[in-house]
Design an enzyme around this catalytic site. Structure first.
Site, PDB file in Angstrom:
ATOM      1  N   HIS A   1       1.015  -1.316   0.245  1.00 58.71           N
ATOM      2  CA  HIS A   1       0.081   0.131  -0.142  1.00 58.71           C
ATOM      3  C   HIS A   1       0.866   0.729   0.016  1.00 58.71           C
ATOM      4  O   HIS A   1       0.862   1.574   0.905  1.00 58.71           O
ATOM      5  CB  HIS A   1      -0.990  -0.276   0.865  1.00 58.71           C
ATOM      6  CG  HIS A   1      -2.028   0.700   0.861  1.00 58.71           C
ATOM      7  ND1 HIS A   1      -3.149   0.526   1.419  1.00 58.71           N
ATOM      8  CD2 HIS A   1      -2.253   2.308   0.248  1.00 58.71           C
ATOM      9  CE1 HIS A   1      -4.357   1.678   1.568  1.00 58.71           C
ATOM     10  NE2 HIS A   1      -3.423   2.312   0.607  1.00 58.71           N
TER      11      HIS A   1
ATOM     12  N   HIS B   1       1.759   4.921  -2.025  1.00 58.40           N
ATOM     13  CA  HIS B   1       0.765   6.527  -2.703  1.00 58.40           C
ATOM     14  C   HIS B   1       2.074   6.711  -3.571  1.00 58.40           C
ATOM     15  O   HIS B   1       2.547   7.723  -2.633  1.00 58.40           O
ATOM     16  CB  HIS B   1      -0.548   7.154  -2.458  1.00 58.40           C
ATOM     17  CG  HIS B   1      -1.195   6.649  -1.810  1.00 58.40           C
ATOM     18  ND1 HIS B   1      -2.617   5.987  -2.403  1.00 58.40           N
ATOM     19  CD2 HIS B   1      -1.585   5.792  -0.223  1.00 58.40           C
ATOM     20  CE1 HIS B   1      -3.086   5.442  -1.871  1.00 58.40           C
ATOM     21  NE2 HIS B   1      -3.256   5.477  -0.698  1.00 58.40           N
TER      22      HIS B   1
ATOM     23  N   ARG C   1       2.079   8.336  -5.926  1.00 61.45           N
ATOM     24  CA  ARG C   1       1.624   9.742  -6.269  1.00 61.45           C
ATOM     25  C   ARG C   1       1.787  10.321  -7.643  1.00 61.45           C
ATOM     26  O   ARG C   1       2.179  11.502  -8.128  1.00 61.45           O
ATOM     27  CB  ARG C   1       1.962  10.969  -5.602  1.00 61.45           C
ATOM     28  CG  ARG C   1       2.169  11.071  -3.726  1.00 61.45           C
ATOM     29  CD  ARG C   1       0.624  11.296  -3.784  1.00 61.45           C
ATOM     30  NE  ARG C   1       0.050  11.436  -2.440  1.00 61.45           N
ATOM     31  CZ  ARG C   1      -1.384  11.022  -1.704  1.00 61.45           C
ATOM     32  NH1 ARG C   1      -1.653  10.478  -2.370  1.00 61.45           N
ATOM     33  NH2 ARG C   1      -1.294  11.123  -0.567  1.00 61.45           N
TER      34      ARG C   1
ATOM     35  N   ASP D   1      -8.918   2.561  -4.079  1.00 62.96           N
ATOM     36  CA  ASP D   1      -8.197   3.230  -2.694  1.00 62.96           C
ATOM     37  C   ASP D   1      -8.635   4.572  -2.417  1.00 62.96           C
ATOM     38  O   ASP D   1      -8.083   4.897  -3.607  1.00 62.96           O
ATOM     39  CB  ASP D   1      -6.831   2.550  -2.282  1.00 62.96           C
ATOM     40  CG  ASP D   1      -6.497   2.663  -0.747  1.00 62.96           C
ATOM     41  OD1 ASP D   1      -7.087   3.121   0.168  1.00 62.96           O
ATOM     42  OD2 ASP D   1      -5.797   4.085  -0.824  1.00 62.96           O
TER      43      ASP D   1
ATOM     44  N   HIS E   1     -10.714   0.384   0.699  1.00 66.14           N
ATOM     45  CA  HIS E   1     -10.443   0.903   1.207  1.00 66.14           C
ATOM     46  C   HIS E   1     -12.401   0.736   1.698  1.00 66.14           C
ATOM     47  O   HIS E   1     -12.998   1.164   1.577  1.00 66.14           O
ATOM     48  CB  HIS E   1     -10.125   1.656   0.032  1.00 66.14           C
ATOM     49  CG  HIS E   1     -10.502   3.790   0.865  1.00 66.14           C
ATOM     50  ND1 HIS E   1      -9.032   4.118   1.569  1.00 66.14           N
ATOM     51  CD2 HIS E   1     -11.379   4.210   1.939  1.00 66.14           C
ATOM     52  CE1 HIS E   1      -9.798   5.429   2.183  1.00 66.14           C
ATOM     53  NE2 HIS E   1     -10.993   5.280   2.487  1.00 66.14           N
TER      54      HIS E   1
ATOM     55  N   HIS F   1      -6.254  -1.327   4.418  1.00 64.72           N
ATOM     56  CA  HIS F   1      -5.693  -1.121   6.077  1.00 64.72           C
ATOM     57  C   HIS F   1      -7.108  -0.576   7.257  1.00 64.72           C
ATOM     58  O   HIS F   1      -7.309  -0.006   7.632  1.00 64.72           O
ATOM     59  CB  HIS F   1      -5.454   0.807   6.082  1.00 64.72           C
ATOM     60  CG  HIS F   1      -6.760   1.249   5.679  1.00 64.72           C
ATOM     61  ND1 HIS F   1      -7.493   1.359   4.707  1.00 64.72           N
ATOM     62  CD2 HIS F   1      -5.527   2.604   3.751  1.00 64.72           C
ATOM     63  CE1 HIS F   1      -8.088   1.848   3.892  1.00 64.72           C
ATOM     64  NE2 HIS F   1      -6.974   2.401   3.351  1.00 64.72           N
TER      65      HIS F   1
ATOM     66  N   ASP G   1       0.012   1.834   3.868  1.00 58.88           N
ATOM     67  CA  ASP G   1      -0.503   3.208   3.691  1.00 58.88           C
ATOM     68  C   ASP G   1       0.257   4.762   3.722  1.00 58.88           C
ATOM     69  O   ASP G   1      -0.463   5.830   3.707  1.00 58.88           O
ATOM     70  CB  ASP G   1      -1.859   3.411   4.306  1.00 58.88           C
ATOM     71  CG  ASP G   1      -2.723   4.102   3.470  1.00 58.88           C
ATOM     72  OD1 ASP G   1      -2.549   5.118   2.684  1.00 58.88           O
ATOM     73  OD2 ASP G   1      -3.394   4.645   4.482  1.00 58.88           O
TER      74      ASP G   1
ATOM     75  N   HIS H   1       2.085  13.937   0.834  1.00 58.52           N
ATOM     76  CA  HIS H   1       1.285  15.201   0.553  1.00 58.52           C
ATOM     77  C   HIS H   1       2.449  16.363   1.055  1.00 58.52           C
ATOM     78  O   HIS H   1       3.472  16.758   2.010  1.00 58.52           O
ATOM     79  CB  HIS H   1       0.383  15.503   2.100  1.00 58.52           C
ATOM     80  CG  HIS H   1      -1.139  14.577   1.106  1.00 58.52           C
ATOM     81  ND1 HIS H   1      -1.747  15.109   0.240  1.00 58.52           N
ATOM     82  CD2 HIS H   1      -1.123  14.294   1.888  1.00 58.52           C
ATOM     83  CE1 HIS H   1      -2.633  13.803   0.612  1.00 58.52           C
ATOM     84  NE2 HIS H   1      -2.695  13.429   2.080  1.00 58.52           N
TER      85      HIS H   1
ATOM     86  N   GLY I   1      -3.262  11.512   5.607  1.00 52.80           N
ATOM     87  CA  GLY I   1      -2.891  10.768   4.873  1.00 52.80           C
ATOM     88  C   GLY I   1      -1.287  10.801   5.673  1.00 52.80           C
ATOM     89  O   GLY I   1      -0.620  12.389   5.786  1.00 52.80           O
TER      90      GLY I   1
HETATM   91 ZN   LIG Z   1      -7.079   3.902   1.485  1.00 49.22          ZN
END
Ligand SMILES: [Zn+2]
Lengths: 352, 441
Positions: free
Chosen positions: B74, B76, B78, B165, B192, B245, B318, B322, B337
């Site tokens: 998991h 991200h 981006r 997700d 999710h 999660h 996860d 950001h 996040g």
């Molecule tokens: Zn999620």
């Protein structure tokens, strides 16, 4: 509300640093003192501010209600959420203390141009603000700002659903000066500010109310017994740790109250499935003339304004002698003078 | 020495690497052994003295555990779309520093990975990075929850996990069809779990702290209702379901019961759901804002015990970067996040009270199996296997400093936390990408 929250008078003033002391030293290097919230405050701290409010009330009754206490200080009103009443009240308070007042208008600010909240705050601080008076629709913003500034005091003028500490102080001050029950117990001008045994009902939309959260903290710190009254949909989902009673039945309670405090009902609550209709709300929780007839002698009626007449309170009730709503507005200036003086005063004698 | 690259760990680094003095630990158990890697593969485990070339890069593993590289289900990354927050390269570097040799890239990019061309793009970016990047695809077109994404064309490129997700698939009928379709492709649907109507407007866990702080809450039931629904749909369709999660006691109890009933479902938890609580939000610092939200202390205890008793199959980060300005906003405005790749292993080793082997099962071979990459990642460590390894000093104590990161973002909620257990070296496709705690490229 238990003590382990960030919301309190910061730093905790000790009796020896009480506001009337005159230090007179250059204090520009001192860490700023913030007035963020009243949750977790002790009664003694609040009483210091209420006694100081009394002294500014005396100033406000003079022909020229102005003192030089904050001469040379700059107070910036940062109202990210519109509130003409509160802004005017802070504005008046700061001017009567001879501070320079700058109003930051969120509508024309660079926040609309993609600047972060922190960038905006740092700009205002770099322009030399001694205090920022912050109003924001998001809970917690004054705490965030306080974590970013280095020299500027942060005064919370209302954040989201969270705190409105000057409203709570002015409400407590108003109770102390208006409640016949307290006047009988302590005399009309007592500086005891002791609410032991006083029965307060706060009625309405508790869940979305910063006024309710701050008043629960302040009133109970001064000794009052507070009952929150409203439908379950408008009460916080969890009241663990709150020093209150809860009721869904205003009629069962109204005859016992010394203070009946009505909260403003936002009309959009009916579109969020929190209430069926305003009519039904009025029928169950509104202070109609008929329901107000059941208030006991010596009870007072309060509202933070502006009221939805005919919803949470009838116009007729606001004009009765038991209504102290206009006194709340008047006292707001004295209380905010006390707060500004207390948190950014430089020690110049306030009665000059 | 040079690299050649291809998707799914077919690439390798030309050269010898010797990991000396450590304790090899994989699903088969632990033993004192050196490991020799050559041209991307493990060539020997045991006494390697006579096999080493003179040019071999020697990595000191004394006092350390030598384990299969970690696998994050998991991440991200981006990219494409939010390159100011993170890129595939920067996320991969953070992953390698955290001991990972493989990550599953979440598809909620802009545009989302809802078709073969975006999947190919992310895959190509991953080929040049220092871990293996396995793109996940979306379940629905544009993650809009209205129509199925072309799952078969993405599966043909090797995608094994499909998820919307960032949000759950709200329409139960559509989720049923997605599961039926996925079953025929032999791929996993990952959810999710969040009933959007129940969580609408909420920014933290609903409970004591949201009531005090005046922040609208998301009740535990918003997650649990979708867990309940998806377990029913998995039973109905026979699809392979993975729950992302999970964060509440109720969700984990349902998974445990479903598993006892024979359902083929797997579940992951994120480190922040066993190390932080909703009380941390009291600072109003949006670094503590995450979805699902930080839960109550009771939920945290339930997550820990579900990790210990086997209800949980994987710890997944996860990792959700950001940009700084996005988190310098009011709590209810800031995006949810937090970063996770560089702290996950240290948190798991420090806070779960489990043996190292149990933590590695949750972070390496079990997630590798869920991701369908067990042939390349997750061990076992033996001759002939691809050389994806990490070397962990399980005794080293360190303090988290958000500015010391390979991520482009700084939304790390663990500032100042003392952790025990740190990655010393990471080897991906035979290449030492992290040596002595420093990224090599
Ligand atoms: Zn999620």
């Amino acid at each position: 509300m238990t003590g382990a929250t960030p919301a309190q008078l910061e730093p905790t003033p000790s009796p020896s640093s009480a506001p009337s002391s005159s230090g007179g030293s250059n204090e520009t290097d001192r860490a700023p003192r913030h007035f963020l919230g009243v949750t977790g405050s002790q009664g003694g701290e609040l009483r210091d501010l209420l006694r100081l409010s009394d002294r500014f009330g005396e100033v406000n009754r003079r022909p020229i209600p102005k003192v030089p206490a904050l001469r040379g200080k700059t107070v910036v009103n940062m109202f990210f959420e519109d509130s003409t009443r509160t802004r005017l009240s802070f504005d008046t308070a700061a001017r009567r203390l001879s501070a320079d007042v700058v109003t930051f208008s969120a509508a024309t600010s660079s926040l609309n141009k993609g600047e972060s909240l922190r960038d905006t705050v740092e700009t205002v601080e770099s322009l030399g603000a001694d205090a920022v008076v912050v109003r924001h629709s998001s809970s917690g913003v004054p705490w965030q700002i306080a974590s970013w500034v280095k020299r500027t005091s942060v005064i919370n003028a209302g954040d989201g659903w969270h705190e409105h500490p000057t409203q709570a102080l002015l409400d407590c001050y108003t109770i102390a000066r208006s409640s016949p029950v307290l006047a009988e117990r302590f005399g009309p001008d007592s500086d005891a500010f002791d609410f032991e045994g006083l029965k307060v009902g706060i009625v309405g939309d508790i869940s979305h109310s910063r006024v309710a959260r701050s008043n629960v903290a302040a009133m109970t710190a001064l000794g009052a017994s507070v009952t929150l009254v409203g439908p379950p949909t408008l009460l916080p989902s969890c009241l663990d740790g709150w020093p209150v009673e809860v009721s869904n039945d205003l009629d069962g309670l109204i005859g016992d109250l010394d203070v009946c405090y009505l909260l403003r009902l936002q009309r959009e609550r009916t579109t969020e499935a929190l209430l069926p209709t305003l009519r039904e709300y009025r029928a169950l929780y509104g202070l109609s003339a008929k329901r107000a007839d059941r208030l006991k002698d010596g009870a007072i009626v309060m509202h933070p304004g502006p009221a939805n007449l005919g919803v949470e309170i009838d116009a007729d009730v606001t004009r009765r002698p038991c209504s102290v709503i206009s006194a709340q507005v008047t006292n707001g200036v004295s209380v905010r003078m006390a707060v500004l003086y207390y948190f950014l005063g430089s020690g110049v004698d306030l009665v000059n | 020495m040079s690299t050649s690259a291809a998707f799914g760990g077919e690439t390798h680094w030309l050269g010898d690497v010797a990991l000396r003095g450590g304790t090899v630990l994989d699903a088969g158990g632990s033993r004192k052994a050196d490991v020799l890697v050559s041209d991307g593969s493990i060539v020997a485990v045991g006494d390697i003295t006579d096999l080493m070339s003179r040019s071999a890069v020697v990595l000191d593993a004394s006092g350390c555990v030598v384990a299969p590289g970690l696998v994050d289900l998991h991440t991200h990354m981006r990219e494409p779309g939010y390159e100011d927050a993170e890129t595939v390269q920067s996320a991969a570097r953070a992953a390698a520093l955290g001991g990972y040799s493989a990550v599953v890239a979440m598809p909620n990019t802009e545009p989302p990975a809802d078709n073969a061309s975006i999947v190919s793009h992310v895959r190509a970016l991953g080929e040049r990075s220092c871990v293996d990047v396995y793109p996940a695809g979306t379940i629905t077109l544009g993650r809009a929850g209205r129509a199925l994404a072309p799952m078969a064309e993405m599966a043909a490129l090797g995608v094994r996990i499909f998820t919307d997700d960032g949000s759950g698939v709200q329409d139960a009928r559509l989720m049923r069809r997605a599961m039926e379709y996925a079953r025929a492709l032999g791929v996993t649907v990952a959810e999710h779990c969040e009933d959007a109507a129940m969580s609408a407007g909420g920014h933290m866990h609903e409970g004591e702290w949201s009531s005090r702080l005046g922040i609208a809450g998301q009740p535990a039931e918003a997650e649990e209702l979708m867990v309940m629904r998806d377990l029913a749909l998995a039973r109905m369709t026979g699809a392979r379901l993975h729950l992302l999660h999970l964060s509440t006691a109720g969700s984990l109890a349902m998974v445990s019961a479903a598993r006892r009933g024979g359902l083929d479902v797997t579940a992951e938890v994120a480190p922040h759901h066993f190390t932080l609580t909703d009380a941390d939000v009291a600072s109003y610092d949006p670094v503590f804002k995450v979805h699902p939200p930080l839960r109550s202390a009771t939920d945290v205890a339930a997550v820990k015990s579900a990790v210990a008793d086997g209800t949980v199959d994987a710890i997944a980060t996860d990792h959700a970067p950001h940009a700084r300005h996005a988190k310098e906003a009011p709590f209810d405005v800031a995006p949810p996040g937090m970063l996770g790749l560089e702290t996950a292993l240290g948190l798991a080793l420090s806070e779960l009270g489990l043996p190292v082997g149990a933590v590695l099962a949750l972070m390496s071979w079990q997630p590798a199996a869920i991701a369908g990459i067990g042939a390349t990642h997750g061990g076992p460590l033996k001759a002939g296997r691809p050389a994806n390894l990490c070397v962990i000093d399980t005794e080293e104590t360190w303090v988290v400093e958000p500015d010391r990161t390979a991520s482009l973002s700084r939304n790390n909620p663990y500032k100042g936390r003392r952790l025990t257990g740190r990655v010393r070296h990471t080897v991906t496709r035979g290449e030492p990408v992290v040596v002595g705690g420093e990224a090599q490229r």
